[in-house]
Scaffold this active site. Sequence first.
Site, PDB file in Angstrom:
ATOM      1  N   HIS A 115       1.061   0.893   8.278  1.00 35.30           N
ATOM      2  CA  HIS A 115      -0.350   1.401   8.294  1.00 35.30           C
ATOM      3  C   HIS A 115      -1.324   0.801   7.597  1.00 35.30           C
ATOM      4  O   HIS A 115      -2.510   0.879   7.619  1.00 35.30           O
ATOM      5  CB  HIS A 115      -0.195   2.996   8.017  1.00 35.30           C
ATOM      6  CG  HIS A 115       0.963   3.765   9.195  1.00 35.30           C
ATOM      7  ND1 HIS A 115       0.610   4.234  10.332  1.00 35.30           N
ATOM      8  CD2 HIS A 115       2.206   4.157   8.775  1.00 35.30           C
ATOM      9  CE1 HIS A 115       1.651   4.284  10.924  1.00 35.30           C
ATOM     10  NE2 HIS A 115       2.588   4.580  10.036  1.00 35.30           N
ATOM     11  N   HIS A 155      -2.861   1.126  -2.244  1.00 39.02           N
ATOM     12  CA  HIS A 155      -2.777   0.734  -0.924  1.00 39.02           C
ATOM     13  C   HIS A 155      -4.449   0.862  -0.427  1.00 39.02           C
ATOM     14  O   HIS A 155      -5.189   1.333  -1.322  1.00 39.02           O
ATOM     15  CB  HIS A 155      -2.145   1.483   0.098  1.00 39.02           C
ATOM     16  CG  HIS A 155      -2.582   2.845   0.149  1.00 39.02           C
ATOM     17  ND1 HIS A 155      -1.964   4.016  -0.716  1.00 39.02           N
ATOM     18  CD2 HIS A 155      -3.366   3.689   0.782  1.00 39.02           C
ATOM     19  CE1 HIS A 155      -2.484   4.993  -0.312  1.00 39.02           C
ATOM     20  NE2 HIS A 155      -3.818   4.909   0.686  1.00 39.02           N
ATOM     21  N   HIS A 200      -7.592   1.019   2.721  1.00 34.47           N
ATOM     22  CA  HIS A 200      -8.000   1.479   4.137  1.00 34.47           C
ATOM     23  C   HIS A 200      -9.269   0.586   4.484  1.00 34.47           C
ATOM     24  O   HIS A 200     -10.020   0.206   3.707  1.00 34.47           O
ATOM     25  CB  HIS A 200      -8.529   2.875   4.090  1.00 34.47           C
ATOM     26  CG  HIS A 200      -7.408   3.851   3.712  1.00 34.47           C
ATOM     27  ND1 HIS A 200      -6.624   4.338   4.692  1.00 34.47           N
ATOM     28  CD2 HIS A 200      -6.909   4.375   2.591  1.00 34.47           C
ATOM     29  CE1 HIS A 200      -5.723   5.184   3.985  1.00 34.47           C
ATOM     30  NE2 HIS A 200      -5.997   5.067   2.736  1.00 34.47           N
ATOM     31  N   GLU A 202     -12.717   5.649   3.791  1.00 38.22           N
ATOM     32  CA  GLU A 202     -12.208   6.985   4.181  1.00 38.22           C
ATOM     33  C   GLU A 202     -13.349   7.938   3.650  1.00 38.22           C
ATOM     34  O   GLU A 202     -14.017   8.539   4.363  1.00 38.22           O
ATOM     35  CB  GLU A 202     -10.884   7.433   3.518  1.00 38.22           C
ATOM     36  CG  GLU A 202      -9.959   6.591   4.157  1.00 38.22           C
ATOM     37  CD  GLU A 202      -8.851   7.394   4.515  1.00 38.22           C
ATOM     38  OE1 GLU A 202      -8.119   7.807   3.244  1.00 38.22           O
ATOM     39  OE2 GLU A 202      -8.087   7.435   5.360  1.00 38.22           O
ATOM     40  N   HIS A 254      -6.886   2.895  -2.675  1.00 37.82           N
ATOM     41  CA  HIS A 254      -6.292   4.223  -3.212  1.00 37.82           C
ATOM     42  C   HIS A 254      -5.245   3.973  -4.231  1.00 37.82           C
ATOM     43  O   HIS A 254      -4.200   3.410  -3.977  1.00 37.82           O
ATOM     44  CB  HIS A 254      -5.634   5.011  -2.278  1.00 37.82           C
ATOM     45  CG  HIS A 254      -6.955   5.619  -1.350  1.00 37.82           C
ATOM     46  ND1 HIS A 254      -6.537   6.188  -0.046  1.00 37.82           N
ATOM     47  CD2 HIS A 254      -8.185   5.952  -1.735  1.00 37.82           C
ATOM     48  CE1 HIS A 254      -8.021   6.550   0.379  1.00 37.82           C
ATOM     49  NE2 HIS A 254      -8.535   6.437  -0.532  1.00 37.82           N
ATOM     50  N   THR A 298      -4.671  11.797   3.175  1.00 33.77           N
ATOM     51  CA  THR A 298      -5.470  11.333   4.283  1.00 33.77           C
ATOM     52  C   THR A 298      -4.745  10.746   5.423  1.00 33.77           C
ATOM     53  O   THR A 298      -5.273  10.451   6.492  1.00 33.77           O
ATOM     54  CB  THR A 298      -6.592  10.376   3.905  1.00 33.77           C
ATOM     55  OG1 THR A 298      -5.932   9.037   3.459  1.00 33.77           O
ATOM     56  CG2 THR A 298      -7.007  10.744   2.599  1.00 33.77           C
TER      57      THR A 298
HETATM   58  S1  BO1 Z   1      -3.485   8.819   0.569  1.00 36.26           S
HETATM   59  O1  BO1 Z   1      -3.858   8.025  -0.825  1.00 36.26           O
HETATM   60  O2  BO1 Z   1      -4.261  10.010   0.711  1.00 36.26           O
HETATM   61  N1  BO1 Z   1      -4.451   7.794   1.845  1.00 36.26           N
HETATM   62  C1  BO1 Z   1      -1.954   8.987   0.796  1.00 36.26           C
HETATM   63  C2  BO1 Z   1      -1.515   9.368   2.186  1.00 36.26           C
HETATM   64  C3  BO1 Z   1       0.014   9.251   2.446  1.00 36.26           C
HETATM   65  C4  BO1 Z   1       0.805   9.151   1.446  1.00 36.26           C
HETATM   66  C5  BO1 Z   1       0.396   8.446   0.214  1.00 36.26           C
HETATM   67  C6  BO1 Z   1      -1.133   8.440  -0.019  1.00 36.26           C
HETATM   68  N2  BO1 Z   1       2.155   9.288   1.826  1.00 36.26           N
HETATM   69  C7  BO1 Z   1       3.253   9.079   0.770  1.00 36.26           C
HETATM   70  C8  BO1 Z   1       4.367   9.541   1.686  1.00 36.26           C
HETATM   71  C9  BO1 Z   1       5.795   9.126   1.005  1.00 36.26           C
HETATM   72  C10 BO1 Z   1       5.851   8.083   0.220  1.00 36.26           C
HETATM   73  C11 BO1 Z   1       4.507   7.820  -0.729  1.00 36.26           C
HETATM   74  C12 BO1 Z   1       4.608   6.769  -1.585  1.00 36.26           C
HETATM   75  O3  BO1 Z   1       3.318   7.870   0.141  1.00 36.26           O
HETATM   76  O4  BO1 Z   1       4.462  10.672   2.228  1.00 36.26           O
HETATM   77  O5  BO1 Z   1       6.675   9.396   1.885  1.00 36.26           O
HETATM   78  O6  BO1 Z   1       6.698   7.939  -0.669  1.00 36.26           O
HETATM   79  O7  BO1 Z   1       4.576   5.419  -1.013  1.00 36.26           O
HETATM   80 ZN    ZN Z   2      -4.893   5.855   1.189  1.00 36.67          ZN
END
Ligand code: BO1
Ligand code: ZN
Length: 239
Positions: free
Chosen positions: A63, A93, A95, A105, A118, A177
Amino acid sequence: QMVEEMQGGDGPSAWNKNYPVADGDRQSPIDILPHQARHDPNLGPFVLNYDRCTSINIANNGHSVVVEFEDSDDRSVIQGGPLDNPYRLKQFHFHWGGKGCHGSEHTVEGNSYASELHLVHWNAVKFKTFGEAASAPDGLAVLGIFLEGSVTDFKGFNPKCLLPSSLHYWTYLGSLTTPPLHESVTWIVVKEPMIVSEKQLGKFRTLVFTGEEEDERTRMENNFRPPQLLKGRTVRSSN
Ligand code: BO1
Ligand code: ZN
């Protein structure tokens, strides 16, 4: 949106089917209206202690592109600002979109940036694991940095200048998100964008989605969720 039709209707507008919290009261991202943000004199600067941070790996997780960090101790933390205690860095990471101006976002007065970084942190003072923190109201803190594509020349550019000179921010209570969309995030969104080149944004768009059948072989772009309803939440401003 056309993007979703092409991806078979499993995009953000379909998430409420499997994740009812998608229509919850503190979802992210949001459209930030600077004039409606409340200046809070009690919001001090946030502090990043990333000096001894240890990255583990970089991956295309299907993703986004994600860099993970060792998080067994408090060597890399964010503290201060709206946070009651230090939060440990877990991963960062990005977006991004498929065109120059969309991809962030969070939006500001309806305007998108080309990309959004993020930095994801978890509350290791209150919780034993990231997984436990990820579903708790005060479990996570995500630092959001806008990346803006520029058409200007970048010859002789010093990468040190990529750090925004000002760390003034907006903060509000929100969510992850992407699914599972847990409402566990204290969002800290830095006002000033970083400048990146179109060439750097192009590198993102060479990545390929993996996992979902429909996504295979399609270029990884538009991996952002659109702004969600504020539902009475207050956005606070550090200045
Ligand atoms: S975000 O920063 O709101 N875009 C965002 C969205 C989803 C996650 C993290 C940040 N998901 C989580 C997963 C976990 C995983 C973790 C760290 O990220 O739910 O399974 O361990 O990579
Ligand atoms: Zn994010």
